[in-house]
Write a protein that holds these residues in place. Structure first.
Motif, PDB file in Angstrom:
ATOM      1  N   UNK A  96      10.700   2.097  22.584  1.00  0.00           N
ATOM      2  CA  UNK A  96       9.330   1.910  22.093  1.00  0.00           C
ATOM      3  C   UNK A  96       9.022   2.825  20.915  1.00  0.00           C
ATOM      4  N   UNK A  97       9.469   4.084  20.987  1.00  0.00           N
ATOM      5  CA  UNK A  97       9.181   5.020  19.903  1.00  0.00           C
ATOM      6  C   UNK A  97       9.780   4.562  18.587  1.00  0.00           C
ATOM      7  N   UNK A  98      10.968   3.991  18.632  1.00  0.00           N
ATOM      8  CA  UNK A  98      11.612   3.520  17.397  1.00  0.00           C
ATOM      9  C   UNK A  98      10.901   2.281  16.854  1.00  0.00           C
ATOM     10  N   UNK A  99      10.467   1.394  17.755  1.00  0.00           N
ATOM     11  CA  UNK A  99       9.701   0.228  17.300  1.00  0.00           C
ATOM     12  C   UNK A  99       8.384   0.662  16.663  1.00  0.00           C
ATOM     13  N   UNK A 100       7.729   1.668  17.241  1.00  0.00           N
ATOM     14  CA  UNK A 100       6.492   2.189  16.658  1.00  0.00           C
ATOM     15  C   UNK A 100       6.764   2.837  15.306  1.00  0.00           C
ATOM     16  N   UNK A 101       7.902   3.511  15.196  1.00  0.00           N
ATOM     17  CA  UNK A 101       8.280   4.118  13.912  1.00  0.00           C
ATOM     18  C   UNK A 101       8.446   3.049  12.832  1.00  0.00           C
ATOM     19  N   UNK A 102       9.099   1.936  13.176  1.00  0.00           N
ATOM     20  CA  UNK A 102       9.260   0.837  12.221  1.00  0.00           C
ATOM     21  C   UNK A 102       7.904   0.262  11.852  1.00  0.00           C
ATOM     22  N   UNK A 103       7.025   0.121  12.843  1.00  0.00           N
ATOM     23  CA  UNK A 103       5.707  -0.443  12.586  1.00  0.00           C
ATOM     24  C   UNK A 103       4.897   0.428  11.633  1.00  0.00           C
ATOM     25  N   UNK A 104       4.938   1.739  11.845  1.00  0.00           N
ATOM     26  CA  UNK A 104       4.142   2.650  11.025  1.00  0.00           C
ATOM     27  C   UNK A 104       4.694   2.781   9.611  1.00  0.00           C
ATOM     28  N   UNK A 105       6.032   2.791   9.489  1.00  0.00           N
ATOM     29  CA  UNK A 105       6.665   3.054   8.194  1.00  0.00           C
ATOM     30  C   UNK A 105       7.248   1.806   7.548  1.00  0.00           C
ATOM     31  N   UNK A 163      21.573  -5.945  10.208  1.00  0.00           N
ATOM     32  CA  UNK A 163      22.033  -4.910  11.129  1.00  0.00           C
ATOM     33  C   UNK A 163      22.278  -3.595  10.403  1.00  0.00           C
ATOM     34  N   UNK A 164      22.733  -3.680   9.151  1.00  0.00           N
ATOM     35  CA  UNK A 164      22.888  -2.472   8.335  1.00  0.00           C
ATOM     36  C   UNK A 164      21.517  -1.854   8.040  1.00  0.00           C
ATOM     37  N   UNK A 165      20.540  -2.715   7.743  1.00  0.00           N
ATOM     38  CA  UNK A 165      19.188  -2.217   7.465  1.00  0.00           C
ATOM     39  C   UNK A 165      18.637  -1.451   8.659  1.00  0.00           C
ATOM     40  N   UNK A 209      17.557   2.677   8.911  1.00  0.00           N
ATOM     41  CA  UNK A 209      16.210   3.181   9.197  1.00  0.00           C
ATOM     42  C   UNK A 209      16.229   4.356  10.162  1.00  0.00           C
ATOM     43  N   UNK A 210      17.285   4.489  10.947  1.00  0.00           N
ATOM     44  CA  UNK A 210      17.343   5.546  11.948  1.00  0.00           C
ATOM     45  C   UNK A 210      18.164   6.747  11.491  1.00  0.00           C
ATOM     46  N   UNK A 211      18.737   6.683  10.284  1.00  0.00           N
ATOM     47  CA  UNK A 211      19.484   7.829   9.779  1.00  0.00           C
ATOM     48  C   UNK A 211      18.499   8.959   9.471  1.00  0.00           C
ATOM     49  N   UNK A 212      18.812  10.124   9.900  1.00  0.00           N
ATOM     50  CA  UNK A 212      17.919  11.255   9.687  1.00  0.00           C
ATOM     51  C   UNK A 212      16.932  11.470  10.808  1.00  0.00           C
ATOM     52  N   UNK A 213      16.866  10.524  11.750  1.00  0.00           N
ATOM     53  CA  UNK A 213      15.984  10.678  12.906  1.00  0.00           C
ATOM     54  C   UNK A 213      16.784  11.195  14.106  1.00  0.00           C
ATOM     55  N   UNK A 214      16.085  11.785  15.024  1.00  0.00           N
ATOM     56  CA  UNK A 214      16.724  12.267  16.258  1.00  0.00           C
ATOM     57  C   UNK A 214      16.841  11.101  17.229  1.00  0.00           C
ATOM     58  N   UNK A 215      17.828  10.248  16.967  1.00  0.00           N
ATOM     59  CA  UNK A 215      18.032   9.013  17.729  1.00  0.00           C
ATOM     60  C   UNK A 215      19.370   9.085  18.445  1.00  0.00           C
ATOM     61  N   UNK A 216      19.384   8.675  19.696  1.00  0.00           N
ATOM     62  CA  UNK A 216      20.628   8.615  20.463  1.00  0.00           C
ATOM     63  C   UNK A 216      21.239   7.217  20.330  1.00  0.00           C
ATOM     64  N   UNK A 222      27.468   4.226  11.237  1.00  0.00           N
ATOM     65  CA  UNK A 222      27.542   3.588  12.546  1.00  0.00           C
ATOM     66  C   UNK A 222      26.264   2.799  12.814  1.00  0.00           C
ATOM     67  N   UNK A 223      26.405   1.533  13.176  1.00  0.00           N
ATOM     68  CA  UNK A 223      25.246   0.701  13.507  1.00  0.00           C
ATOM     69  C   UNK A 223      25.691  -0.399  14.461  1.00  0.00           C
TER      70      UNK A 223
END
Length: 541
Positions: free
Chosen positions: A319-328, A339-341, A345-352, A308-309
């Motif tokens: 903001x937290x997800x943007x910071x996650x992308x920036x750091x990793x 959009x698939x990419x 990136x959010x698979x495995x994260x606690x994302x709503x 699902x994407x």
């Protein structure tokens, strides 16, 4: 001898007595200690068990007297180790964030330097390092654009993106930042870059993205680089502006900023949210088609769907997800479709994941075979073919009439009628198989298979209908040139049944014509439309 002769008074005698008594006590104590030591150092005797028991008791007493319970001591040591590991992990995360922030600030500084070298004015968003932590924004809207999309940018500026003082007022009062996001051309400083710089000097609404983590290599524009551009945009925007949400939108989408702002504001209290028009289309393994996935084998068997994407036209992350992308960003994998990419990136994260249909932009899914309306129409037409063909076969096979003068007339006497029966049987069988196959995952993406089959069956129905039409025409009118008389005056019942069968066969033909159009639409919509002469010229430039 008197006390006086010895110079001793009675009080002095008592003092001397006390001294001797004290010396005697000390001597007895020392003797007792020596005797005790000798007793403990004597070789083992028969009272060995008693000795060991006393030793154990003494050890326990010693531990108790020191206040050190061995179990509590181990627990305390383990807690200290866990606390040290936790503090080390926190320090590493803090260091990663610090390094990422420094990289982003260096990227912003480099953008300022480029603006100074090129003689273009420095936009306010590039002067952020000192004040970025003080100003809080609601959202940053990055409008993904390309060098050849000048008309689209002008359309956005003329409709939903404020200009000049109005845009600055929107930033200050509403906390909404809007910028066109673009990289650099393959030829750095070429005509395309100079055109964007001139446009930026006029409007001041561009965000030029670079790759700060790789020696400041400039991001080169290209369709196959959209995943890298998206990743770099979020990292750069997160460094330049402290916002609750970061939005990505294509330049061919017109956005209602007020509705978008109110939609995002409802989720402001959530830390990790991913908002968009969620979909899960099939993984397209066929080369040359639109949205082809070169790494299709990673998603399992052929015909499987993506996770699902959100659709790539419009989505937002917190903001937290943007910071996650920036750091990793160094280790985030890039798929062919951006959009698939982002979804990966959010698979495995606690994302709503928030599926908001208002962000669907009226766009279509990458797989037209999955449209509910198209699929319903397709299945309905194929199911309709089955009873129509069955009734046609029954009318033709049971059609016969006897005349006392000319004898009996039946369908086996007419070759065209038998041909129509065979084609009707083929049509009904194929329609049934197609309905079943349309619900099988292994055949859902085989649009070309349905396209070819529908075309063949439609041509067969046309030929059988033409043959049947000729028979009915001759039965009603005859052919005077070759002295064929009409036969329906004699075999009226037979002709009427043939007429009804021909009408039903014509309805089957209409169904297959519509099905052929639907299957053709499915196939050709998978490919990119051809470029116009003007677009070809722009690409060459």
């Amino acid at each position: 001898m008197s006390w006086k002769n010895k110079g001793l008074e009675p009080n002095s005698r008592s003092v001397v007595t006390k001294k001797w008594t004290l010396l005697l006590c000390i001597g007895c104590f020392c003797a007792g200690m020596l005797f005790s030591d000798r007793m403990w150092t004597v070789p083992e005797t028969e009272d060995k068990g008693v000795y060991r028991e006393m030793g154990v008791k003494d050890e326990r007493l010693k531990l108790i007297s020191e206040g050190c319970d061995p179990i509590r001591k181990d627990v305390k040591q383990s807690k200290d180790i866990l606390g040290e590991v936790s503090r080390t992990h926190h320090a590493i995360q803090t260091l990663d964030k610090t390094i990422s922030n420094l990289e982003m600030e260096l990227a912003a500084a480099r953008a300022v330097q480029e603006s100074i070298i090129n003689g273009s004015p420095i936009s306010d968003d590039l002067k952020i390092p000192e004040s970025s932590g003080k100003r809080k924004y609601l959202m940053v809207v990055g409008i993904n654009t390309a060098f050849s999309s000048r008309k689209r940018r002008d359309s956005v500026r003329a409709t939903w993106m404020p200009q000049g003082e109005e845009r600055k007022k929107l930033e200050e009062e509403k906390g909404i930042i809007m910028r066109f996001v673009i990289g650099h051309s393959a030829t750095s400083g070429g005509i395309l870059d100079r055109a964007i710089e001139a446009e930026d000097r006029k409007h001041g609404d561009f965000l030029r993205v670079v790759l700060p983590s790789i020696l400041f290599i400039e991001h080169v524009e290209g369709y196959l680089e959209l995943s890298a551009k998206t990743k770099t945009y979020f990292a750069t925007a997160a460094a330049l502006w402290d916002a609750d949400f970061y939005v990505k939108v294509d330049d061919d989408v017109h956005v209602n900023i007020a509705t978008l702002g109110s939609t995002l504001a409802r989720h402001r209290s959530k830390s990790r949210v991913y908002i968009g028009c969620m979909k899960s289309g099939p993984v397209l393994a066929q080369k040359g088609v639109r949205y082809h996935e070169p790494e299709y084998w990673k998603f399992g068997e052929e015909g499987n769907k993506y996770f699902r994407h959100a659709t790539g036209q419009l989505y937002a992350i917190s903001k937290d997800l943007a910071s996650y992308i920036s750091i990793n960003q160094h280790v985030l994998h890039k798929y062919a479709n951006e959009d698939v990419s982002l979804g990966s990136w959010f698979i495995g994260l606690d994302v709503e994941h928030i599926d908001d249909r208002r962000l669907c932009c009226g766009t279509t899914d990458s797989s037209n075979t999955q449209k509910p309306i198209l699929k319903f129409l397709d299945c309905s037409l194929r199911l309709s073919v089955i009873p129509l063909s069955a009734v046609t076969i029954w009318l033709a096979v049971t059609n016969k009439e006897r005349n006392n003068i000319y004898g009996e007339e039946k369908f086996s006497n007419l070759l065209g009628l038998k041909y129509m029966v065979c084609i009707s049987a083929i049509s009904a069988g194929y329609a049934l198989l197609a309905v079943v196959a349309s619900w099988l995952r292994c055949l859902v993406t085989r649009a070309w298979l349905f396209f070819v089959s529908d075309q063949i069956v439609a041509y067969l129905v046309v030929t059988s209908g033409a043959a049947m039409m000729e028979i009915v025409y001759l039965a009603y009118n005859g052919d005077q040139k070759i002295t064929w008389s009409e036969a329906c005056s004699t075999y009226g019942k037979f002709c009427n049944k043939m007429k009804v069968a021909l009408i039903l066969h014509a309805l089957v033909l209409c169904c297959f014509i519509v099905l052929a159009v639907i299957s053709a639409y499915r196939v050709f919509s998978l490919f990119e439309p051809p470029l116009s002469s003007k677009e070809v010229e722009e690409e060459r430039t």
